[in-house]
Design a protein around this motif. Structure first.
Motif, mmCIF file in Angstrom:
data_model
loop_
_atom_site.group_PDB
_atom_site.id
_atom_site.type_symbol
_atom_site.label_atom_id
_atom_site.label_comp_id
_atom_site.label_asym_id
_atom_site.label_seq_id
_atom_site.Cartn_x
_atom_site.Cartn_y
_atom_site.Cartn_z
ATOM 1 N N THR A 102 48.113 -23.355 -0.195
ATOM 2 C CA THR A 102 49.107 -24.308 0.297
ATOM 3 C C THR A 102 50.500 -23.693 0.260
ATOM 4 O O THR A 102 50.810 -22.910 -0.628
ATOM 5 C CB THR A 102 49.081 -25.583 -0.585
ATOM 6 O OG1 THR A 102 47.800 -26.185 -0.469
ATOM 7 C CG2 THR A 102 50.121 -26.588 -0.161
ATOM 8 N N LYS A 103 51.348 -24.053 1.230
ATOM 9 C CA LYS A 103 52.757 -23.657 1.190
ATOM 10 C C LYS A 103 53.488 -24.653 0.297
ATOM 11 O O LYS A 103 53.411 -25.852 0.519
ATOM 12 C CB LYS A 103 53.356 -23.643 2.597
ATOM 13 C CG LYS A 103 52.756 -22.572 3.484
ATOM 14 C CD LYS A 103 53.605 -22.307 4.711
ATOM 15 C CE LYS A 103 53.056 -21.103 5.482
ATOM 16 N NZ LYS A 103 53.943 -20.690 6.583
ATOM 17 N N THR A 104 54.180 -24.146 -0.707
ATOM 18 C CA THR A 104 54.746 -25.021 -1.737
ATOM 19 C C THR A 104 56.248 -24.841 -1.863
ATOM 20 O O THR A 104 56.761 -23.718 -1.814
ATOM 21 C CB THR A 104 54.074 -24.740 -3.099
ATOM 22 O OG1 THR A 104 52.670 -24.977 -2.978
ATOM 23 C CG2 THR A 104 54.634 -25.641 -4.188
ATOM 24 N N CYS A 105 56.932 -25.976 -2.043
ATOM 25 C CA CYS A 105 58.374 -25.988 -2.289
ATOM 26 C C CYS A 105 58.643 -26.835 -3.531
ATOM 27 O O CYS A 105 58.197 -27.984 -3.612
ATOM 28 C CB CYS A 105 59.117 -26.556 -1.075
ATOM 29 S SG CYS A 105 60.878 -26.837 -1.356
ATOM 30 N N LEU A 156 52.748 -29.738 10.877
ATOM 31 C CA LEU A 156 52.354 -30.098 12.245
ATOM 32 C C LEU A 156 51.673 -28.938 12.970
ATOM 33 O O LEU A 156 51.020 -29.141 13.994
ATOM 34 C CB LEU A 156 53.585 -30.563 13.034
ATOM 35 C CG LEU A 156 54.213 -31.881 12.527
ATOM 36 C CD1 LEU A 156 55.602 -32.073 13.103
ATOM 37 C CD2 LEU A 156 53.320 -33.070 12.880
ATOM 38 N N GLU A 157 51.833 -27.712 12.426
ATOM 39 C CA GLU A 157 51.135 -26.552 12.994
ATOM 40 C C GLU A 157 49.747 -26.370 12.380
ATOM 41 O O GLU A 157 49.015 -25.459 12.773
ATOM 42 C CB GLU A 157 51.962 -25.284 12.774
ATOM 43 C CG GLU A 157 53.215 -25.198 13.639
ATOM 44 C CD GLU A 157 52.884 -25.238 15.122
ATOM 45 O OE1 GLU A 157 51.936 -24.553 15.538
ATOM 46 O OE2 GLU A 157 53.579 -25.961 15.859
ATOM 47 N N GLY A 158 49.392 -27.210 11.380
ATOM 48 C CA GLY A 158 48.047 -27.143 10.817
ATOM 49 C C GLY A 158 47.960 -26.582 9.412
ATOM 50 O O GLY A 158 46.858 -26.280 8.931
ATOM 51 N N PHE A 159 49.092 -26.433 8.718
ATOM 52 C CA PHE A 159 49.069 -25.966 7.328
ATOM 53 C C PHE A 159 49.055 -27.151 6.365
ATOM 54 O O PHE A 159 49.450 -28.263 6.722
ATOM 55 C CB PHE A 159 50.306 -25.110 7.029
ATOM 56 C CG PHE A 159 50.251 -23.719 7.591
ATOM 57 C CD1 PHE A 159 49.646 -22.689 6.893
ATOM 58 C CD2 PHE A 159 50.808 -23.442 8.834
ATOM 59 C CE1 PHE A 159 49.593 -21.406 7.411
ATOM 60 C CE2 PHE A 159 50.761 -22.163 9.365
ATOM 61 C CZ PHE A 159 50.150 -21.146 8.654
ATOM 62 N N ASN A 160 48.602 -26.893 5.138
ATOM 63 C CA ASN A 160 48.783 -27.837 4.041
ATOM 64 C C ASN A 160 50.031 -27.420 3.271
ATOM 65 O O ASN A 160 50.168 -26.253 2.914
ATOM 66 C CB ASN A 160 47.570 -27.835 3.098
ATOM 67 C CG ASN A 160 46.324 -28.389 3.764
ATOM 68 O OD1 ASN A 160 46.406 -29.039 4.797
ATOM 69 N ND2 ASN A 160 45.174 -28.139 3.172
ATOM 70 N N CYS A 161 50.938 -28.369 3.030
ATOM 71 C CA CYS A 161 52.194 -28.063 2.346
ATOM 72 C C CYS A 161 52.436 -29.080 1.231
ATOM 73 O O CYS A 161 52.034 -30.246 1.342
ATOM 74 C CB CYS A 161 53.375 -28.082 3.318
ATOM 75 S SG CYS A 161 53.257 -26.855 4.645
ATOM 76 N N THR A 162 53.082 -28.629 0.169
ATOM 77 C CA THR A 162 53.410 -29.501 -0.971
ATOM 78 C C THR A 162 54.880 -29.369 -1.318
ATOM 79 O O THR A 162 55.403 -28.252 -1.368
ATOM 80 C CB THR A 162 52.556 -29.132 -2.200
ATOM 81 O OG1 THR A 162 51.174 -29.363 -1.909
ATOM 82 C CG2 THR A 162 52.949 -29.980 -3.417
ATOM 83 N N ILE A 163 55.522 -30.511 -1.536
ATOM 84 C CA ILE A 163 56.911 -30.530 -2.006
ATOM 85 C C ILE A 163 56.925 -31.367 -3.276
ATOM 86 O O ILE A 163 56.457 -32.503 -3.271
ATOM 87 C CB ILE A 163 57.857 -31.158 -0.965
ATOM 88 C CG1 ILE A 163 57.776 -30.401 0.371
ATOM 89 C CG2 ILE A 163 59.295 -31.189 -1.482
ATOM 90 C CD1 ILE A 163 58.455 -31.117 1.522
ATOM 91 N N GLY A 195 46.716 -31.125 9.542
ATOM 92 C CA GLY A 195 47.711 -30.668 8.576
ATOM 93 C C GLY A 195 47.916 -31.733 7.515
ATOM 94 O O GLY A 195 47.697 -32.917 7.767
ATOM 95 N N LYS A 196 48.325 -31.316 6.319
ATOM 96 C CA LYS A 196 48.502 -32.284 5.226
ATOM 97 C C LYS A 196 49.792 -31.985 4.473
ATOM 98 O O LYS A 196 50.083 -30.833 4.161
ATOM 99 C CB LYS A 196 47.309 -32.221 4.271
ATOM 100 C CG LYS A 196 47.321 -33.307 3.195
ATOM 101 C CD LYS A 196 46.039 -33.286 2.378
ATOM 102 C CE LYS A 196 46.001 -34.414 1.362
ATOM 103 N NZ LYS A 196 44.754 -34.425 0.581
ATOM 104 N N LEU A 197 50.554 -33.051 4.203
ATOM 105 C CA LEU A 197 51.795 -32.934 3.440
ATOM 106 C C LEU A 197 51.674 -33.740 2.155
ATOM 107 O O LEU A 197 51.451 -34.955 2.184
ATOM 108 C CB LEU A 197 52.973 -33.444 4.272
ATOM 109 C CG LEU A 197 54.353 -33.429 3.603
ATOM 110 C CD1 LEU A 197 54.754 -31.993 3.229
ATOM 111 C CD2 LEU A 197 55.410 -34.042 4.513
#
Length: 475
Positions: free
Chosen positions: A328-331, A87-94, A259-261
């Protein structure tokens, strides 16, 4: 200076470990427990017997969730901050990774529907990461009281072919069959990432619409019963949520934040002899294991800083390229079984997950766009689509035989691979040149120091000789 700044921006991939409870079958067979979880120490201990000696191997992760952990515990402790960053504008992957039957799909999806009788439309207790993320996104957007748009896509990767799980069902049977035969192409987007051409983007306005789409898409996923899992996923799935939020600058200018999840449910690795897979199921398992093996090789190449990372060896790793070593921020949620029957697969999962902790990504917040620029881009996209429709209807486009098109496509892919190899070779040569330059500079410095020492020694020798002569004459 710039390399130091890059290192400061780099963040490690976050890795969580979840161990499921014993299954009914494992309880009936009284299977020994070999996995012990310490949630507070963030450690997992695996007991194995080697040469009649009991040996414990201990792995440490960012967070550990034992068999008694609830869906809500995992989400509240690990996933809420990631969704806030989207929601802050990052792309994240789980994404969930592990052996078949260890709870990956349960962790990611769980029960998707809202509890109808629950207060304020609360989710059921066994709702997974995806429905909880959807609820968090819409609850936050509604609290912000600003303009926004949300789009979702849902694709399946089965036997190295991509299909759209949200493809319209109301199209004719002939068109549907034709569409199912044609796998969607995976293409480079020109920015270092990939896109799936022809993938349906559904605009949604609330949680229930997403839950309906998720249910519809999940029902189309290929599943089958094996000895290890009554409903084993036979494909990888990727559910993406793209959010655009309008912001206003102090000057009154309107900007769009994006932002993208990406939420990925991987098919489980499978021991064919133990799962009982035969013929078609065995081929499916072979393709699943092949793509996961490529994923493992990519993880190894990134951890050991090898020159070439084999992203292009599998469509799965191409889809996850930006999530592993990218922007991308990844978990990663690694799932395991506590039973001795799965010991070999459990150790393999823990080894890969532990290595993945060393992967460094360099997340970048997406650049905010002016609303007028976004509208202009959308008009350009509409014009392009209109031109394609006109060319198809009037047959005024470029038409070539299928075999020639395939040959040109193969040639283009070969050239792309060659360019990638040459780029890797160039980077390796540049690094070697840089290392040689450093050695040369070091040798020059060392030579200058030796020269100074030599001059000092010569001066000292002259002084000693002069002193000896003086003493001789004095005597």
């Amino acid at each position: 200076m710039s390399s130091r700044a890059d290192k400061e921006k780099a963040v490690n991939v976050q890795v969580l470990l979840r161990c499921r409870p014993f299954s009914d079958e494992e309880l009936r067979s009284n299977a020994p427990q070999v996995v012990t979880c310490n949630d507070y120490q963030r450690e997992v201990a695996v007991t194995q017997t080697i040469a009649a000696k009991q040996i414990d191997r201990v792995f440490t992760f960012d967070k550990v969730f034992g068999p008694t952990a609830r869906q809500r515990d995992l989400y509240d402790q690990a996933i809420i901050p990631i969704v806030n960053e989207v929601l802050e504008g990052f792309n994240c992957t789980i994404f969930a990774y592990g052996q078949t039957g260890t709870g990956k799909t349960y962790t990611m999806e769980g029960e998707c529907r809202r509890a109808k009788s629950g207060p304020d439309g609360q989710l059921p207790s066994d709702a997974g990461v995806i429905p909880r993320a959807v609820k968090q996104i819409f609850d936050t957007l509604e609290r912000q009281n600003t303009e926004y748009s949300v789009k979702v896509t849902f694709l399946e990767l089965y036997n190295e072919e991509i299909t759209d799980l949200l493809a319209p069902e109301e199209i004719s049977k002939v068109a549907l069959e034709e569409r199912q035969k044609k796998a969607l192409p995976l293409m480079e987007d020109g920015k270092g990432g990939v896109l799936v051409r022809g993938l349906e983007e559904e605009i949604v306005t609330n949680c229930n619409e997403i839950f309906s789409l998720l249910e519809r898409g999940s029902a189309k996923r290929r599943t089958a019963e094996t000895l290890l899992n009554k409903q084993s996923s036979r494909s990888h799935s990727l559910f993406s949520i793209t959010i655009h939020i309008k912001e206003a600058t102090p000057e009154g200018e309107e900007l769009i934040k994006c932002g993208k999840l990406n939420l990925v449910d991987l098919a489980g690795s499978e021991n064919i002899s133990r799962s009982g897979a035969r013929e078609g199921r065995a081929r499916e398992a072979g393709e699943i294991n092949k793509s996961l093996l490529t994923l493992g090789r990519v993880i190894t190449a990134l951890v050991e800083h090898l020159g070439h990372v084999p992203y292009r060896d599998s469509k799965l790793t191409r889809l996850l390229r930006d999530s592993l070593g990218g922007r991308t921020k990844t978990c990663i949620i690694a799932t395991v079984s506590p039973s001795v029957h799965c010991l070999e697969e459990t150790l393999s999962t823990l080894d890969y997950a532990h290595r993945a902790k060393s992967i460094k990504n360099r997340p970048e917040v997406n650049q905010k766009m002016m609303k007028s620029t976004l509208i202009k881009d959308l008009y350009g996209e509409i014009d392009r689509l209109k031109a394609e429709v006109y060319a198809a209807r009037e047959k005024v486009g470029v038409y070539i035989p299928k075999d020639r098109y395939q040959a040109e496509e193969n040639e283009r892919k070969g050239m792309a691979d060659q360019i990638e190899q040459m780029t890797v070779s160039l980077e390796t040569n540049q690094k070697q040149i840089s290392d040689l330059q450093e050695k040369y500079d070091s040798e020059l410095q060392h030579s200058a120091e030796l020269r100074k020492k030599l001059e000092a020694t010569e001066v000292n020798n002259i002084f000693l000789i002069s002193y000896d002569h003086f003493m001789f004459f004095m005597l």
